[in-house]
Each structure stands twice: as structure tokens, then as C-alpha cells.
Design an enzyme around this catalytic site. Structure first.
Site, PDB file in Angstrom:
ATOM      1  N   LYS A  27       0.833  -1.206   0.000  1.00 45.46           N
ATOM      2  CA  LYS A  27       0.000   0.000   0.000  1.00 45.46           C
ATOM      3  C   LYS A  27       0.871   1.261   0.000  1.00 45.46           C
ATOM      4  O   LYS A  27       0.645   2.179  -0.788  1.00 45.46           O
ATOM      5  CB  LYS A  27      -0.903   0.010   1.249  1.00 45.46           C
ATOM      6  CG  LYS A  27      -1.620   1.336   1.465  1.00 45.46           C
ATOM      7  CD  LYS A  27      -2.517   1.317   2.683  1.00 45.46           C
ATOM      8  CE  LYS A  27      -1.830   1.688   3.968  1.00 45.46           C
ATOM      9  NZ  LYS A  27      -1.578   3.133   4.148  1.00 45.46           N
ATOM     10  N   ASN A  28       1.857   1.279   0.909  1.00 46.82           N
ATOM     11  CA  ASN A  28       2.626   2.519   1.076  1.00 46.82           C
ATOM     12  C   ASN A  28       3.622   2.774  -0.048  1.00 46.82           C
ATOM     13  O   ASN A  28       4.258   3.824  -0.099  1.00 46.82           O
ATOM     14  CB  ASN A  28       3.349   2.526   2.428  1.00 46.82           C
ATOM     15  CG  ASN A  28       2.368   2.782   3.570  1.00 46.82           C
ATOM     16  OD1 ASN A  28       1.193   3.067   3.334  1.00 46.82           O
ATOM     17  ND2 ASN A  28       2.862   2.675   4.796  1.00 46.82           N
TER      18      ASN A  28
ATOM     19  N   ARG B  74      -4.780  10.215   4.312  1.00 42.90           N
ATOM     20  CA  ARG B  74      -3.758  11.252   4.458  1.00 42.90           C
ATOM     21  C   ARG B  74      -2.765  11.268   3.304  1.00 42.90           C
ATOM     22  O   ARG B  74      -2.198  12.296   2.962  1.00 42.90           O
ATOM     23  CB  ARG B  74      -2.985  10.982   5.760  1.00 42.90           C
ATOM     24  CG  ARG B  74      -3.300  11.912   6.840  1.00 42.90           C
ATOM     25  CD  ARG B  74      -2.326  11.690   7.970  1.00 42.90           C
ATOM     26  NE  ARG B  74      -1.582  12.889   8.228  1.00 42.90           N
ATOM     27  CZ  ARG B  74      -0.393  13.137   7.762  1.00 42.90           C
ATOM     28  NH1 ARG B  74       0.214  12.259   7.008  1.00 42.90           N
ATOM     29  NH2 ARG B  74       0.210  14.268   8.045  1.00 42.90           N
TER      30      ARG B  74
ATOM     31  N   CYS C 143      -5.842  13.308  13.124  1.00 44.26           N
ATOM     32  CA  CYS C 143      -5.820  11.917  12.679  1.00 44.26           C
ATOM     33  C   CYS C 143      -5.819  11.079  13.935  1.00 44.26           C
ATOM     34  O   CYS C 143      -5.271  11.476  14.949  1.00 44.26           O
ATOM     35  CB  CYS C 143      -4.551  11.692  11.875  1.00 44.26           C
ATOM     36  SG  CYS C 143      -4.136   9.979  11.677  1.00 44.26           S
TER      37      CYS C 143
ATOM     38  N   ARG D 245       0.003  14.519  13.326  1.00 41.63           N
ATOM     39  CA  ARG D 245       0.562  14.304  11.987  1.00 41.63           C
ATOM     40  C   ARG D 245       0.542  15.544  11.082  1.00 41.63           C
ATOM     41  O   ARG D 245      -0.167  15.594  10.075  1.00 41.63           O
ATOM     42  CB  ARG D 245      -0.149  13.145  11.286  1.00 41.63           C
ATOM     43  CG  ARG D 245       0.037  11.857  12.035  1.00 41.63           C
ATOM     44  CD  ARG D 245      -0.661  10.706  11.372  1.00 41.63           C
ATOM     45  NE  ARG D 245       0.142  10.051  10.360  1.00 41.63           N
ATOM     46  CZ  ARG D 245      -0.257   8.958   9.719  1.00 41.63           C
ATOM     47  NH1 ARG D 245      -1.421   8.435   9.967  1.00 41.63           N
ATOM     48  NH2 ARG D 245       0.519   8.398   8.817  1.00 41.63           N
ATOM     49  N   PRO D 246       1.324  16.547  11.435  1.00 40.39           N
ATOM     50  CA  PRO D 246       1.371  17.765  10.612  1.00 40.39           C
ATOM     51  C   PRO D 246       2.086  17.527   9.277  1.00 40.39           C
ATOM     52  O   PRO D 246       2.678  16.463   9.067  1.00 40.39           O
ATOM     53  CB  PRO D 246       2.178  18.730  11.477  1.00 40.39           C
ATOM     54  CG  PRO D 246       3.010  17.862  12.357  1.00 40.39           C
ATOM     55  CD  PRO D 246       2.234  16.599  12.586  1.00 40.39           C
ATOM     56  N   VAL D 247       1.996  18.511   8.370  1.00 40.18           N
ATOM     57  CA  VAL D 247       2.692  18.405   7.076  1.00 40.18           C
ATOM     58  C   VAL D 247       3.649  19.576   6.879  1.00 40.18           C
ATOM     59  O   VAL D 247       3.979  19.941   5.759  1.00 40.18           O
ATOM     60  CB  VAL D 247       1.707  18.303   5.884  1.00 40.18           C
ATOM     61  CG1 VAL D 247       1.008  16.956   5.866  1.00 40.18           C
ATOM     62  CG2 VAL D 247       0.690  19.437   5.901  1.00 40.18           C
ATOM     63  N   ASP D 248       4.095  20.167   8.014  1.00 42.87           N
ATOM     64  CA  ASP D 248       4.966  21.337   7.936  1.00 42.87           C
ATOM     65  C   ASP D 248       6.257  21.074   7.161  1.00 42.87           C
ATOM     66  O   ASP D 248       6.767  21.955   6.456  1.00 42.87           O
ATOM     67  CB  ASP D 248       5.290  21.851   9.354  1.00 42.87           C
ATOM     68  CG  ASP D 248       5.864  20.755  10.248  1.00 42.87           C
ATOM     69  OD1 ASP D 248       5.281  19.648  10.293  1.00 42.87           O
ATOM     70  OD2 ASP D 248       6.917  20.983  10.872  1.00 42.87           O
TER      71      ASP D 248
ATOM     72  N   ASP E 109       4.344   0.663  12.153  1.00 44.44           N
ATOM     73  CA  ASP E 109       3.186  -0.031  11.576  1.00 44.44           C
ATOM     74  C   ASP E 109       3.098  -1.504  11.989  1.00 44.44           C
ATOM     75  O   ASP E 109       2.147  -2.191  11.620  1.00 44.44           O
ATOM     76  CB  ASP E 109       3.209   0.069  10.039  1.00 44.44           C
ATOM     77  CG  ASP E 109       2.801   1.452   9.550  1.00 44.44           C
ATOM     78  OD1 ASP E 109       2.357   2.279  10.368  1.00 44.44           O
ATOM     79  OD2 ASP E 109       2.939   1.717   8.334  1.00 44.44           O
TER      80      ASP E 109
ATOM     81  N   ILE F  83       7.279   7.171  17.227  1.00 47.97           N
ATOM     82  CA  ILE F  83       6.931   7.917  16.002  1.00 47.97           C
ATOM     83  C   ILE F  83       5.628   8.706  16.160  1.00 47.97           C
ATOM     84  O   ILE F  83       5.580   9.890  15.810  1.00 47.97           O
ATOM     85  CB  ILE F  83       6.799   6.957  14.793  1.00 47.97           C
ATOM     86  CG1 ILE F  83       8.028   6.059  14.661  1.00 47.97           C
ATOM     87  CG2 ILE F  83       6.531   7.745  13.515  1.00 47.97           C
ATOM     88  CD1 ILE F  83       9.251   6.685  14.077  1.00 47.97           C
TER      89      ILE F  83
ATOM     90  N   ARG G  56      -9.112  -0.503   4.358  1.00 50.49           N
ATOM     91  CA  ARG G  56      -8.323   0.567   3.733  1.00 50.49           C
ATOM     92  C   ARG G  56      -6.970   0.038   3.269  1.00 50.49           C
ATOM     93  O   ARG G  56      -6.462   0.472   2.241  1.00 50.49           O
ATOM     94  CB  ARG G  56      -8.063   1.690   4.747  1.00 50.49           C
ATOM     95  CG  ARG G  56      -9.200   2.668   4.912  1.00 50.49           C
ATOM     96  CD  ARG G  56      -8.747   3.828   5.772  1.00 50.49           C
ATOM     97  NE  ARG G  56      -7.399   4.223   5.378  1.00 50.49           N
ATOM     98  CZ  ARG G  56      -6.471   4.690   6.199  1.00 50.49           C
ATOM     99  NH1 ARG G  56      -6.723   4.854   7.474  1.00 50.49           N
ATOM    100  NH2 ARG G  56      -5.274   5.013   5.754  1.00 50.49           N
TER     101      ARG G  56
END
Ligand code: UD1
Length: 415
Positions: free
Chosen positions: A22-23, A92, A116, A121-124, A304, A326, A396
């Protein structure tokens, strides 16, 4: 809402084919935005996140031709440079269209992911990196609006290791003007798989898989065919399920070379593991021993796989300490495991699990993707029936998980 009903106690036995990752599939699908030619992907897993990503790309004007376990993407006529909120909130990884759209079309509008379940889980880091490459970025009405005539190469040092951050900036850099270096980059195998696909499309990338990736921008990319790598988290999940049930299974089409930290922990728990080419066989002849673990970026133990090992530890001999470094809120499965009789104490990012001889079936609720896998494993070993509610999380990111488990002898059905 769909649920899984599991009758515990059956040992898993037999062979199971591992699906595409998936990833790796999600970022590689986004890479198709970087070329006007066909990008054909094989070994594409059949799961909701992949379907959601295909729908998002289609909304942008990408043509998507799906066939079993494969798809061809053509981004020759993209007319909408946007990832809307309802898509990003369910997945995401939709943030991964930001880099490709901006670098090829000079503009992108992508919803902020928002909260989330497993943490903020920021995207900075994605945003800062694109700014360093010359993008103008405004946050307006919950959206990231990015523009740039042409991105330019830059030296980018990540404050912390981010998998999708590395992938987004690598994709942005392939069409930028000049050389980009990504330092403290993620070394995850999925980053390497994405780089391999980009290289097949004509990108100039060195160092993927190390912590420094160098990308020399080119003017355009062409089409390619790429086979998505095997899913190491699905592999690990089946191995842990087999170990927990005292079974013997063989994974086919898997890769042991990217599973070292997980295989080491399974051996420590008492499993016998044999690797032969793309086959991994695990046999568990005793009650598992408790194993301590600490999650960290690749090649260390993956976050994970933390929840699945927690399930294993609940029925192990001895006590284990699990440290999650994490994500700040990734112990939501603990409360549900306790409903099955597990003995777990949590203090901050550390869980102490005291193994017990037997879990007892109950109704429990899945809270996120990997937590769901943990609850299924717990259900497989619990006495009596376990009902796992809210399994849309599981759908998912796992391809046909209950069919695969049934074929291995598990008593599991969807209701
Ligand atoms: C990816 C994986 C996910 C896995 C995670 C960690 C995909 C689609 N998802 O998620 O399955 O659990 O890696 O291996 O590949 N962070 C920031 N700012 C940022 C980006 C990240 O502070 O801009 C933080 C996160 O909150 C987290 C840590 O960095 O604490 C690592 O996150 P990251 O590697 O970015 O996770 P994802 O790429 O979202």
C-alpha cells in the site's frame, strides 16, 4: 457497518501470497501526475486506499484503466489541480499529489489533513521543503495553496524523518531546475520503490535508501511500467498471526531483506524462520516469549508493526515493554485488548504488557488500520468468539485479509 466474527483457537497453516505494498502503491500512483505518458503499474493491491487514490486522480483528469492487480494511469489531460477535503480526510496519503502537481503544472491546492486518530501528523516539513524550492505557499480556508513558475533545486535538511515528506519532495525535485539534496531523508523501502519508478520514467535520482538523496531535475518525464514491491507490513502481520496461533505458514512473493527488524523480533519470541528466495516460512512450536521493542524509522522496528506485536505480547510468557517513538497516540488498541483480558499498563509512550495464558473473546472496536490488524490477531487466539467492529479501517490497507486468513484455516467471517 461491517464486522468480523472470529472463532479463536485455530492454528494458521499453509501458504499465503503477499500483495503489493500500500505505502509504495500510493506515492507511485501520484508519480503518474509527473508525465503526460502512460504509467503502468502491476502488483497493485486491491484495497480501499488504492481505490480512493485512483478516484482522486480521476477527479483531476487523469485517465485510469484498472484491471485485476494492475492499472494504467495517463495524466495527459489534467484539468483540476486540487485534492479536496473529503478525500484527504479519509486518506492522508492524498497529500502526495502536492509535489507532483506543483512541479509539473506550477500550482496545487490540497486540503490540510487535519487531525488523525494516531496523532496530530502535521505536514509542515512538506511545506517548508517546497518553500525552500521557491514555492509560494498560502494556507487559506483549510487548504494549502502552492504556486511556482518552476521549482528550483535546493538543499533540504529534514528536522525529523518523514516518509511521505521525503516522497513529496523527491517527486517535486525531479522536474525542478537544478540539483536538490534531501538530507536526513527517510530510508524506507517504499521510498526506494518510488525512486525506482521515477528513474524508469527518466528521473535522475541517486542515494534513495540512504539518508541523503540527490535529485538532478530534468525537463520532462516519460511513461514507464513498474511492478509495486511486496507489502512488508502485510508480511509481518501474517507472520505475527501465525506465531500467535502456534502455526506454520509460508509467505510467497515476499521480501525478507526488508523485514530484518521484524524477523529478529519473531525469532526472539521463539519462532523458527526459514527464507528461500521470495518465500518466508515461520513455524512456532511453543508459547511465544515476550519481546521488548521500540519503534523508529527504517531500518529499525516499524511503527506499523507495533500493534500486531502488542497482540502477540498479550499471550506471551513474561512481560514486555513497547515504546512508540513515532506517533504520540498509537496505543488505542490497548483499551480494546484489555476488553479481551489483556494486562497492559500505559505510561506516556511506553506500554508494559504482562503476558497471560489466555484471552477471552468479546466485542471490540477497530480504531485505525494497524490497530485493526492487532485486534484480528487477538481474536484468532482468544477463547470463544470475538467480534471486531468498524473494520472499514482494515479494508483501507489490507487486501482480502479475511479470505487470506480463512485459507490458512482461521475461523473468520464478515457479518
Ligand atoms: C508513513 C506511512 C505510515 C507510517 C509512517 C511512519 C504512508 C502512506 N504512510 O506515514 O504507514 O506509519 O510513515 O513509518 O507511507 N511529521 C511532522 N511534520 C511533517 C511530517 C511528519 O512533524 O511534515 C511527524 C509525524 O507527525 C510523525 C513523524 O513525523 O510523528 C513521522 O511521520 P511520517 O514519516 O511523515 O509519516 P507519514 O509519511 O504520514
Amino acid at each position: 457497518m461491517q464486522k468480523l466474527a472470529i472463532q479463536g483457537g485455530a492454528r494458521l497453516n499453509g501458504e499465503v501470497r503477499i500483495s503489493g505494498a500500500k505505502n509504495a502503491a500510493l506515492p507511485i500512483m501520484c508519480a503518474s501526475l509527473l508525465s503526460a505518458d502512460d504509467v503502468r503499474l502491476s502488483n497493485l493491491p486491491d484495497m480501499h486506499d488504492v481505490a480512493t487514490m485512483a478516484k482522486l486522480l480521476q477527479q483531476m483528469g487523469v485517465s485510469v484503466a484498472l484491471s485485476p492487480q494492475a492499472a494504467t494511469f495517463n495524466a495527459g489531460h489534467v484539468d483540476k489541480l486540487e485534492a479536496p477535503y473529503d478525500m484527504v480526510k479519509t486518506m492522508r496519503a492524498a497529500i502526495l499529489v502536492l509535489g507532483p502537481l506543483l512541479t509539473r503544472f506550477g500550482e496545487a491546492r490540497v486540503s490540510l489533513p487535519g487531525g488523525c486518530a494516531i496523532g496530530s501528523r502535521p505536514v509542515d516539513l512538506h511545506i517548508k521543503g517546497l518553500q525552500a524550492m521557491g514555492a509560494e505557499i498560502h494556507i487559506e480556508h483549510g487548504y494549502i495553496h502552492a504556486t511556482a513558475k518552476r521549482l528550483r533545486g535546493a538543499r533540504i535538511l529534514f528536522d525529523l524523518v518523514s516518509v511521505t515528506g521525503t516522497e513529496n519532495l523527491m517527486m517535486a525535485a525531479v522536474l525542478a531546475d537544478g540539483v536538490t539534496t534531501l538530507e536526513n531523508a527517510a530510508r524506507e523501502p517504499e521510498v526506494v520503490d518510488l525512486a525506482n519508478c521515477l528513474i524508469a520514467m527518466g528521473a535522475k535520482i541517486d542515494g534513495a535508501g540512504s539518508d541523503t538523496i540527490t535529485i538532478r531535475g530534468v525537463d520532462s518525464l516519460h511513461g514507464a511500467h513498474h511492478r509495486v514491491m511486496p507489502d512488508r507490513i502485510e508480511s509481518g502481520t501474517f507472520l505475527v498471526a501465525a506465531a500467535a496461533t502456534g502455526g506454520r505458514i509460508t509467505l510467497s512473493e515476499a521480501r525478507a531483506d526488508i523485514l530484518d527488524s521484524v524477523l529478529d523480533k519473531l525469532r526472539e519470541a521463539g519462532a523458527r524462520i526459514d527464507v528461500s528466495g521470495s518465500h518466508i516460512t515461520l513455524e512456532m512450536l511453543r508459547r511465544p516469549a515476550a519481546v521488548n521493542l521500540r519503534t523508529a524509522p527504517y531500518p529499525a522496528f516499524p511503527t506499523d508493526m507495533q500493534a500486531q506485536f502488542m497482540a502477540l505480547n498479550t499471550i506471551a510468557e513474561g512481560s514486555a515493554m513497547v515504546v512508540e517513538t513515532i506517533f504520540e497516540n498509537r496505543f488505542m488498541h490497548v483499551q480494546e485488548l484489555r476488553r479481551l483480558g489483556a494486562q497492559i499498563d500505559v505510561e506516556g509512550n511506553t506500554a508494559i504488557i504482562k503476558g497471560c495464558a489466555q484471552l477471552e473473546g468479546a466485542t471490540i472496536m477497530a480504531t485505525d488500520l494497524r490497530a485493526s490488524a492487532c485486534l484480528v490477531i487477538a481474536g484468532l487466539v482468544a477463547q470463544g468468539e470475538t467480534i471486531v467492529d468498524r473494520i472499514y479501517h482494515l479494508d483501507r490497507g489490507y487486501e482480502h485479509i479475511e479470505a487470506k486468513l480463512s485459507a490458512l484455516g482461521a475461523q473468520i467471517r464478515r457479518i
